[in-house]
Write a protein that holds these residues in place. Structure first.
Motif, PDB file in Angstrom:
ATOM      1  N   VAL A 213     -45.464 -72.358  -7.488  1.00  0.00           N
ATOM      2  CA  VAL A 213     -45.566 -72.515  -8.944  1.00  0.00           C
ATOM      3  C   VAL A 213     -47.005 -72.833  -9.348  1.00  0.00           C
ATOM      4  CG1 VAL A 213     -44.912 -74.021 -10.876  1.00  0.00           C
ATOM      5  CG2 VAL A 213     -43.161 -73.137  -9.328  1.00  0.00           C
ATOM      6  N   ARG A 214     -47.665 -73.701  -8.598  1.00  0.00           N
ATOM      7  CA  ARG A 214     -49.062 -74.024  -8.917  1.00  0.00           C
ATOM      8  C   ARG A 214     -49.950 -72.796  -8.820  1.00  0.00           C
ATOM      9  NH1 ARG A 214     -47.577 -79.043  -6.430  1.00  0.00           N
ATOM     10  NH2 ARG A 214     -48.086 -78.257  -4.357  1.00  0.00           N
ATOM     11  N   GLU A 215     -49.705 -71.970  -7.818  1.00  0.00           N
ATOM     12  CA  GLU A 215     -50.504 -70.754  -7.659  1.00  0.00           C
ATOM     13  C   GLU A 215     -50.257 -69.785  -8.807  1.00  0.00           C
ATOM     14  OE1 GLU A 215     -51.392 -66.704  -6.672  1.00  0.00           O
ATOM     15  OE2 GLU A 215     -49.341 -67.476  -6.769  1.00  0.00           O
ATOM     16  N   ALA A 216     -48.982 -69.672  -9.224  1.00  0.00           N
ATOM     17  CA  ALA A 216     -48.654 -68.787 -10.343  1.00  0.00           C
ATOM     18  C   ALA A 216     -49.275 -69.279 -11.638  1.00  0.00           C
ATOM     19  CB  ALA A 216     -47.136 -68.676 -10.480  1.00  0.00           C
ATOM     20  N   ARG A 217     -49.288 -70.581 -11.840  1.00  0.00           N
ATOM     21  CA  ARG A 217     -49.924 -71.135 -13.038  1.00  0.00           C
ATOM     22  C   ARG A 217     -51.420 -70.858 -13.032  1.00  0.00           C
ATOM     23  NH1 ARG A 217     -48.273 -77.236 -14.029  1.00  0.00           N
ATOM     24  NH2 ARG A 217     -49.141 -76.749 -16.083  1.00  0.00           N
ATOM     25  N   ALA A 218     -52.054 -70.968 -11.871  1.00  0.00           N
ATOM     26  CA  ALA A 218     -53.490 -70.709 -11.770  1.00  0.00           C
ATOM     27  C   ALA A 218     -53.808 -69.254 -12.109  1.00  0.00           C
ATOM     28  CB  ALA A 218     -53.979 -71.064 -10.372  1.00  0.00           C
ATOM     29  N   ARG A 219     -52.891 -68.335 -11.782  1.00  0.00           N
ATOM     30  CA  ARG A 219     -53.098 -66.915 -12.090  1.00  0.00           C
ATOM     31  C   ARG A 219     -52.739 -66.565 -13.529  1.00  0.00           C
ATOM     32  NH1 ARG A 219     -50.145 -63.080  -9.761  1.00  0.00           N
ATOM     33  NH2 ARG A 219     -48.520 -64.379  -8.806  1.00  0.00           N
ATOM     34  N   GLY A 220     -52.205 -67.537 -14.273  1.00  0.00           N
ATOM     35  CA  GLY A 220     -51.837 -67.275 -15.658  1.00  0.00           C
ATOM     36  C   GLY A 220     -50.454 -66.686 -15.831  1.00  0.00           C
ATOM     37  N   VAL A 221     -49.685 -66.608 -14.731  1.00  0.00           N
ATOM     38  CA  VAL A 221     -48.351 -66.016 -14.790  1.00  0.00           C
ATOM     39  C   VAL A 221     -47.409 -66.867 -15.643  1.00  0.00           C
ATOM     40  CG1 VAL A 221     -46.295 -65.503 -13.398  1.00  0.00           C
ATOM     41  CG2 VAL A 221     -48.562 -64.790 -12.609  1.00  0.00           C
TER      42      VAL A 221
END
Length: 379
Positions: free
Chosen positions: A263-271
């Protein structure tokens, strides 16, 4: 067991009525937990108690999850009492892993689940008993443990113009994978765990879909552990609502969303960048009251489910607030009926605990007419 047991079912013409002490409706996590504790309390499956399941095979609602939801991605899968869920292949669909586990569980404890059986109605019977009417016959029982969950009642909110949309609309219950949305713009509606899972899947590296996420309220991502103390406070808040006879809240509305590494990675990508929910639907997309519009090919409703309790309507269990008032799992209006997987017992851990506590009360109910209470295991 997958098939209805020959010689154990009453006639489909409705003439025959079979007797049992307890009926368990639903063979998901909550229903199997209850059946396990009934078994260890000394009741015999298929005679003293019966378990009905309308699904075609073991697995509860998990068997209907989208194939791309692998066991590694699945959220909130916990062991049933008495048998650990271990060794599941993380790359297999969660439906396959959990389905196989539930099958082994039913066989290990000889729970004799009758399926496929649809329970049409539960009514007041004779002699203080309940009449359980199914598409495969009728049972007369002294108590009912209802564990029908929510999967059969996907919730679709209404927005003005919804019927005019020229694209595709579907609920998460009908989602089968990201491949069918290649090249399309998908508006994902909803603030729960399923919405987050679908957004991440639709935006996996190499994926070809574009997404916009809309929710009624800003999502709350929880970085701190979901520990025992926090869990008790969550259960208490949900329990307070059902004790008042109000419909239970969604778990995420109380707990927030787990901020896992993915989830943190997806948030960083703007997803997981969220927009406020739209005000109306247009033929080609959605629109907000401030004049903004957005073209879309698909509206994917990740808007949750409601409790599947229509078969209990003849008992008139609902309160003025729209929910069913409970004391623990026991229905206040009818102590013969317990709701498992409803309100504070909606999680898989909660369902396990509810199975045990409900059987304690059922044991007392049966003993009131038959003598000494039966034992219930400590674990």
């Amino acid at each position: 067991m997958d098939e209805v047991q020959a010689g154990r079912m009453p006639g489909a013409d409705g003439a025959a009525v079979a007797d049992a002490d307890v009926a368990v409706v639903g063979a998901g996590q909550a229903g199997l937990s209850a059946a396990y504790f009934l078994h260890w309390a000394g009741l015999r499956a298929g005679s003293d108690f019966v378990v009905f399941d309308h699904a075609p095979r073991p697995g509860g609602a998990w068997q209907f999850r989208w194939p791309s939801l692998t066991y590694a991605k699945a959220h909130g899968v916990h062991s049933l009492p008495g048998m650990e869920l271990a060794g599941g292949d993380p790359d297999l669909p969660s439906s396959q892993v959990v389905g196989a586990y539930f099958r082994r569980y039913e066989e290990e404890f000889d729970l004799r689940v009758l399926r496929p059986v649809d329970v049409a109605a539960v009514r007041e019977g004779t002699g203080g008993r309940l009449r359980v009417e199914t598409d495969r016959g009728t049972w007369s029982v002294r108590a009912l443990l209802n564990a029908t969950g929510t999967w059969d009642r996907p919730f679709l909110p209404y927005y003005p113009g919804q019927e005019s949309f020229l694209g595709r609309q579907l609920h998460t219950a009908g989602y089968r994978g990201a491949a069918e949305f290649a090249g399309l713009h998908v508006v994902v509606v909803g603030g729960g765990t399923s919405a987050v899972q679908l957004l991440m899947e639709l935006n996996e590296p190499g994926g070809a879909a574009r997404t916009t996420w809309v929710t009624r309220r800003p999502p709350v991502f929880r970085d701190t552990p979901f520990d025992e103390e926090w869990g008790r406070s969550v259960v208490a808040r949900v329990d307070d609502r059902v004790r008042q006879g109000l419909p239970p809240q969604s778990v995420v509305s109380v707990t927030g969303l787990a901020a896992t590494e993915a989830v943190r990675e997806a948030r960083a990508r703007g997803v997981l960048r969220r927009e406020p929910v739209f005000d109306r639907i247009t033929p080609h997309g959605v629109a907000w009251a401030d004049g903004r519009t957005l073209d879309a090919d698909v509206i994917l409703w990740a808007t949750g489910f409601r409790a599947a309790l229509d078969h209990l309507a003849p008992l008139r269990l609902r309160e003025a607030g729209g929910g069913v008032r409970l004391d623990g799992t026991r229905v206040v209006k009818d102590p013969r009926v317990h709701l498992l997987g409803y309100g504070p017992s909606a999680s898989t851990i909660g369902a396990n605990r509810a199975g045990r506590s409900s059987v304690r009360e059922i044991r007392a109910l049966l003993a009131a007419g038959d003598g000494a209470p039966l034992p219930v295991p400590a674990g």
